[in-house]
Design a protein around this motif. Structure first.
Motif, mmCIF file in Angstrom:
data_model
loop_
_atom_site.group_PDB
_atom_site.id
_atom_site.type_symbol
_atom_site.label_atom_id
_atom_site.label_comp_id
_atom_site.label_asym_id
_atom_site.label_seq_id
_atom_site.Cartn_x
_atom_site.Cartn_y
_atom_site.Cartn_z
ATOM 1 N N PHE A 160 47.685 34.635 23.718
ATOM 2 C CA PHE A 160 46.358 34.232 23.261
ATOM 3 C C PHE A 160 45.277 34.916 24.092
ATOM 4 C CE2 PHE A 160 42.625 31.517 23.653
ATOM 5 C CZ PHE A 160 42.307 31.260 22.332
ATOM 6 N N SER A 161 45.530 35.074 25.385
ATOM 7 C CA SER A 161 44.541 35.674 26.277
ATOM 8 C C SER A 161 44.433 37.183 26.070
ATOM 9 C CB SER A 161 44.906 35.387 27.741
ATOM 10 O OG SER A 161 44.946 33.992 27.959
ATOM 11 N N GLY A 162 45.454 37.798 25.463
ATOM 12 C CA GLY A 162 45.419 39.227 25.205
ATOM 13 C C GLY A 162 45.502 40.071 26.456
ATOM 14 N N VAL A 163 46.292 39.622 27.446
ATOM 15 C CA VAL A 163 46.365 40.335 28.721
ATOM 16 C C VAL A 163 47.585 41.239 28.767
ATOM 17 C CG1 VAL A 163 45.155 38.495 29.933
ATOM 18 C CG2 VAL A 163 47.648 38.436 29.817
ATOM 19 N N TYR A 164 47.530 42.238 29.654
ATOM 20 C CA TYR A 164 48.663 43.113 29.931
ATOM 21 C C TYR A 164 49.397 42.668 31.202
ATOM 22 C CZ TYR A 164 46.960 46.583 26.533
ATOM 23 O OH TYR A 164 46.567 47.232 25.394
ATOM 24 N N THR A 165 48.644 42.098 32.155
ATOM 25 C CA THR A 165 49.248 41.711 33.428
ATOM 26 C C THR A 165 48.882 40.263 33.753
ATOM 27 O OG1 THR A 165 47.390 42.312 34.865
ATOM 28 C CG2 THR A 165 48.901 44.085 34.231
ATOM 29 N N LEU A 166 49.669 39.656 34.635
ATOM 30 C CA LEU A 166 49.415 38.265 35.006
ATOM 31 C C LEU A 166 48.217 38.114 35.936
ATOM 32 C CD1 LEU A 166 53.078 37.005 35.309
ATOM 33 C CD2 LEU A 166 51.547 36.997 33.366
ATOM 34 N N PRO A 167 47.998 39.036 36.878
ATOM 35 C CA PRO A 167 46.735 38.950 37.628
ATOM 36 C C PRO A 167 45.508 39.022 36.719
ATOM 37 C CG PRO A 167 48.280 40.378 38.784
ATOM 38 C CD PRO A 167 48.903 40.052 37.457
ATOM 39 N N GLU A 168 45.597 39.809 35.647
ATOM 40 C CA GLU A 168 44.494 39.877 34.690
ATOM 41 C C GLU A 168 44.284 38.514 34.023
ATOM 42 O OE1 GLU A 168 43.256 42.231 30.555
ATOM 43 O OE2 GLU A 168 45.233 42.555 31.463
ATOM 44 N N TYR A 169 45.366 37.793 33.744
ATOM 45 C CA TYR A 169 45.243 36.462 33.150
ATOM 46 C C TYR A 169 44.470 35.526 34.077
ATOM 47 C CZ TYR A 169 46.371 31.609 32.349
ATOM 48 O OH TYR A 169 46.257 30.253 32.205
ATOM 49 N N LEU A 170 44.785 35.555 35.376
ATOM 50 C CA LEU A 170 44.086 34.671 36.311
ATOM 51 C C LEU A 170 42.607 35.026 36.400
ATOM 52 C CD1 LEU A 170 46.645 34.272 39.217
ATOM 53 C CD2 LEU A 170 46.099 32.651 37.415
ATOM 54 N N MET A 171 42.291 36.296 36.304
ATOM 55 C CA MET A 171 40.889 36.709 36.313
ATOM 56 C C MET A 171 40.148 36.118 35.115
ATOM 57 S SD MET A 171 38.624 39.053 34.782
ATOM 58 C CE MET A 171 39.650 40.372 34.136
ATOM 59 N N ARG A 172 40.780 36.154 33.934
ATOM 60 C CA ARG A 172 40.141 35.598 32.743
ATOM 61 C C ARG A 172 40.102 34.064 32.791
ATOM 62 N NH1 ARG A 172 41.662 39.196 27.427
ATOM 63 N NH2 ARG A 172 41.419 41.254 28.391
ATOM 64 N N ARG A 173 41.129 33.482 33.379
ATOM 65 C CA ARG A 173 41.208 32.019 33.437
ATOM 66 C C ARG A 173 40.149 31.444 34.370
ATOM 67 N NH1 ARG A 173 40.760 27.504 34.651
ATOM 68 N NH2 ARG A 173 42.313 25.847 34.784
ATOM 69 N N PHE A 174 39.970 32.052 35.553
ATOM 70 C CA PHE A 174 39.094 31.463 36.561
ATOM 71 C C PHE A 174 37.767 32.201 36.714
ATOM 72 C CE2 PHE A 174 43.308 30.049 38.203
ATOM 73 C CZ PHE A 174 43.076 28.686 38.128
ATOM 74 N N GLY A 175 37.699 33.454 36.269
ATOM 75 C CA GLY A 175 36.529 34.263 36.569
ATOM 76 C C GLY A 175 36.669 34.821 37.977
ATOM 77 N N GLY A 176 35.975 35.878 38.294
ATOM 78 C CA GLY A 176 36.110 36.480 39.617
ATOM 79 C C GLY A 176 37.338 37.371 39.689
ATOM 80 N N GLN A 177 37.424 38.087 40.789
ATOM 81 C CA GLN A 177 38.462 39.103 40.914
ATOM 82 C C GLN A 177 39.423 38.886 42.087
ATOM 83 O OE1 GLN A 177 38.999 41.649 38.886
ATOM 84 N NE2 GLN A 177 37.140 41.723 37.634
ATOM 85 N N ARG A 178 39.070 38.049 43.050
ATOM 86 C CA ARG A 178 39.850 38.033 44.285
ATOM 87 C C ARG A 178 41.276 37.530 44.088
ATOM 88 N NH1 ARG A 178 36.741 33.350 47.847
ATOM 89 N NH2 ARG A 178 36.734 31.708 46.260
ATOM 90 N N ILE A 210 55.342 47.595 38.549
ATOM 91 C CA ILE A 210 54.498 48.023 39.664
ATOM 92 C C ILE A 210 53.417 48.977 39.159
ATOM 93 C CG2 ILE A 210 54.453 49.478 41.734
ATOM 94 C CD1 ILE A 210 55.438 46.768 42.402
ATOM 95 N N ALA A 211 53.830 49.939 38.343
ATOM 96 C CA ALA A 211 52.866 50.892 37.792
ATOM 97 C C ALA A 211 51.785 50.170 36.995
ATOM 98 C CB ALA A 211 53.595 51.912 36.916
ATOM 99 N N THR A 212 52.188 49.167 36.226
ATOM 100 C CA THR A 212 51.238 48.422 35.406
ATOM 101 C C THR A 212 50.218 47.682 36.264
ATOM 102 O OG1 THR A 212 52.987 48.103 33.771
ATOM 103 C CG2 THR A 212 51.025 46.728 33.547
ATOM 104 N N VAL A 213 50.703 46.967 37.278
ATOM 105 C CA VAL A 213 49.820 46.158 38.124
ATOM 106 C C VAL A 213 48.863 47.044 38.914
ATOM 107 C CG1 VAL A 213 49.791 44.667 40.156
ATOM 108 C CG2 VAL A 213 51.356 44.177 38.284
ATOM 109 N N VAL A 214 49.370 48.107 39.516
ATOM 110 C CA VAL A 214 48.509 48.977 40.320
ATOM 111 C C VAL A 214 47.442 49.635 39.450
ATOM 112 C CG1 VAL A 214 48.437 51.085 41.703
ATOM 113 C CG2 VAL A 214 50.230 49.389 42.101
ATOM 114 N N ALA A 215 47.865 50.141 38.298
ATOM 115 C CA ALA A 215 46.922 50.855 37.437
ATOM 116 C C ALA A 215 45.874 49.934 36.834
ATOM 117 C CB ALA A 215 47.687 51.583 36.329
ATOM 118 N N LEU A 216 46.314 48.810 36.274
ATOM 119 C CA LEU A 216 45.399 47.970 35.500
ATOM 120 C C LEU A 216 44.689 46.902 36.323
ATOM 121 C CD1 LEU A 216 47.445 47.483 32.203
ATOM 122 C CD2 LEU A 216 45.882 49.323 32.858
ATOM 123 N N ASP A 217 45.284 46.484 37.447
ATOM 124 C CA ASP A 217 44.663 45.423 38.235
ATOM 125 C C ASP A 217 43.944 45.921 39.488
ATOM 126 O OD1 ASP A 217 45.362 43.046 36.730
ATOM 127 O OD2 ASP A 217 47.424 43.469 37.286
#
Length: 556
Positions: free
Chosen positions: A111-129, A397-404
């Motif tokens: 539903f969130s349309g994310v590629y990575t799980l760190p990206e999901y947390l960014m959309r869920r909470f806002g912010g990047q840290r 690893i490639a996905t997380v480094v590149a996209l996050d």
């Protein structure tokens, strides 16, 4: 006891070599076929998520192959040889977590349309840290737990007589080529072939091993007498008497509770209560919030295919007891002088480690039981398992480094640039993982699976607490999730460092480690981390302003 004293070492028959060559030709062909698929060339979605074209059975087999690797064959067989059957709780408990992924977590990710799980947390909470910290934690766990590199190297060392690091290099080369150039679709294609080879070969070996040992009743009888001919001497009165008294069998002797799945909650090497806590709550990270696992399900055609994949993978998780753990116990019966050695000098000569040689249980069985030709097939099975998991990890690893991470440095980076950066990241992670192997080799009494589960627990527990509050408590704020993660992560890193600098005492030695290491089992510590993270997240969230329902990007 009438047992074979030594297994045949090395593959020197043309039939065995032919099996290896055919295997590599088959998997290489599958990888090349995947590379030619249009979806691999369709930018980042094609490379990182296979274009969302995978069927349920492909994803299910890939899930199983990504989890059950040479690490499992080496580690679970070694745990069976050294300790018995209790470790199976971890595998069977995972079935429920795989289903939880498909029915509770995956719909939210899609539903969130994310590629990575760190990206999901960014959309869920806002912010990047949180996104950056979790990306780094995922990469760190890959570097500090290079189990598949090590286990694959062991198999090549035992089978071909190569230096272990030469074997590691060969595995890295093959896995790196697939993940660097083929993308996720190449990984799924090769996983599909490798699972069939892995299951068929291990089933044949298990049947032949049970016949050789006299069936299940023969194993029950002979295992308790499987002791090296020259076990290290010990004095019960000098054995350390704290929590770790029963963490290993006493000086090479089989454990009295070897045939018990449910063991004492404080005096066992695998206390059942601790395993259930660790695997039920802490396992949320590995099965529901792990980029390597979740990325496979995101590659499915739709949610129905993803759920079907979870059911298939869960069914296959029933097999390790009979394909890995009990064969490891049989190996101890057949080759006690090697597998059950307890004298450091003897173990060093047998397997290159002073901490014990239970990790060679499965290779010994393969080379000693199977006929010519089948031995080559099973070496191919182990290599396929190692390559399968490594390709999955490296692609993630490639996905997380590149996209996050890289998108923060270069927000305008093109698809071509992101794919290139992901490939460079894989090369760096490979180099640092290989450098860490000597540390892992002699850690935690020489039982690889115990080290791996502990490390993954220390680093994964903070992620478990974070994703639990993110998924199931909309009132949780970014600050609450962040500080809960930090507290749990700091505790885990401190415990990991203490484990590394305070080695487990050898048989008969006094345990002088800090009490938090010697008295608190790693699995209990993982549960403590998670509860601390949850408590901090709740307290901080209650004192901070939550996001609105519209801002929380997940379904009701």
């Amino acid at each position: 006891m009438n047992v074979t004293s030594k297994a045949t070492i090395g593959l020197d028959h043309w039939g065995d070599i032919l099996c290896l060559v055919l295997y590599f030709a088959l998997t290489m062909g599958a990888g090349i076929l995947a590379m030619c698929k249009p979806s691999v060339k369709d930018g980042i979605k094609g490379f990182f998520l296979a274009g969302g074209t995978a069927s349920w059975w492909q994803v299910g087999l890939s899930l199983f192959a990504s989890n059950v690797s040479s690490e499992h064959f080496i580690g679970f067989a070694g745990a069976g040889a050294a300790s018995g059957i209790a470790i199976i709780i971890a595998e069977w408990n995972a079935i429920f977590l795989i289903l939880l992924l498909a029915w509770a977590f995956l719909p939210v990710y899609m539903f969130s349309g994310v590629y990575t799980l760190p990206e999901y947390l960014m959309r869920r909470f806002g912010g990047q840290r949180l996104r950056y910290m979790i990306s780094v934690m995922f990469i760190l766990s890959t570097i500090l737990a290079p189990a598949d590199l090590y286990s694959g190297g062991i198999f090549i060392q035992q089978a071909l007589g190569w230096n272990m690091y030469a074997g590691v290099f060969g595995i890295v080369l093959l896995a790196g080529l697939y993940s660097l150039f083929g993308g996720l679709l190449a990984v799924i294609y090769t996983d599909t072939i490798q699972v069939f080879i892995m299951l068929a070969g291990s089933l044949v070996l298990s049947i032949m091993a049970f016949i050789k040992v006299g069936g299940y009743s023969g194993l029950r009888e002979k295992y308790m007498d499987a002791v090296a001919s020259s076990p290290a001497s010990y004095n019960d009165t000098n054995m350390y008497t704290n929590f770790t008294d029963n963490m290993t069998s006493k000086c090479g002797m089989p454990r009295e509770d070897a045939w018990h799945i449910f063991r004492h909650p404080t005096r066992a090497d695998y206390p059942s209560v601790a395993i259930l806590l660790r695997m039920s709550i802490g396992g949320v990270f590995y099965w529901c919030a792990n980029q390597t696992i979740v990325q496979r399900t995101l590659a499915a055609k739709n949610i129905s295919h993803a759920k079907g994949a979870a059911v298939l993978a869960g069914f296959l998780k029933l097999t390790p007891m009979f394909l890995m753990i009990m064969p490891g116990m049989i190996s101890r019966v057949l080759y006690p002088n090697e597998v059950a050695c307890s004298d450091p000098a003897t173990c060093l000569a047998v397997c290159g480690s002073t901490a014990g040689c239970s990790n060679i249980a499965y290779p010994r069985l393969v080379l000693g039981v199977l006929p010519i030709g089948m031995r080559g097939l099973m070496v191919a099975v182990m290599l396929s398992a190692a390559v399968s998991t490594l390709t999955s990890i490296y692609n993630s690893i490639a996905t997380v480094v590149a996209l996050d991470l890289w998108t923060k440095v270069r927000p305008v980076a093109s698809d071509r640039e992101l794919v290139f950066i992901g490939r460079v990241a894989v090369l760096i992670v490979i180099a640092t993982s290989v450098a860490w192997i000597p540390v892992m080799q002699n850690a935690d009494g020489g039982q690889m699976i115990r080290y791996i589960t502990a490390v993954i627990g220390y680093l994964g527990a903070p992620l478990s607490s974070t994703f639990l509050v993110a998924m199931f408590w909309k009132r949780c704020t970014e600050k609450g999730a962040f500080w809960g993660f930090v507290v749990a992560a700091v505790c885990g890193i401190i415990r990991f460092v203490l484990d590394i600098i305070n080695k487990r005492p050898a048989c008969g030695e006094e345990d002088t480690r800090p009490l938090v290491v010697s008295m608190v089992h790693p699995y209990y510590f993982n549960a403590i981390q998670i509860f601390l993270g949850l408590i901090v997240s709740v307290i901080v969230s209650l004192f901070t302003k939550p996001r609105t329902n519209e801002q929380v990007n997940q379904p009701e």
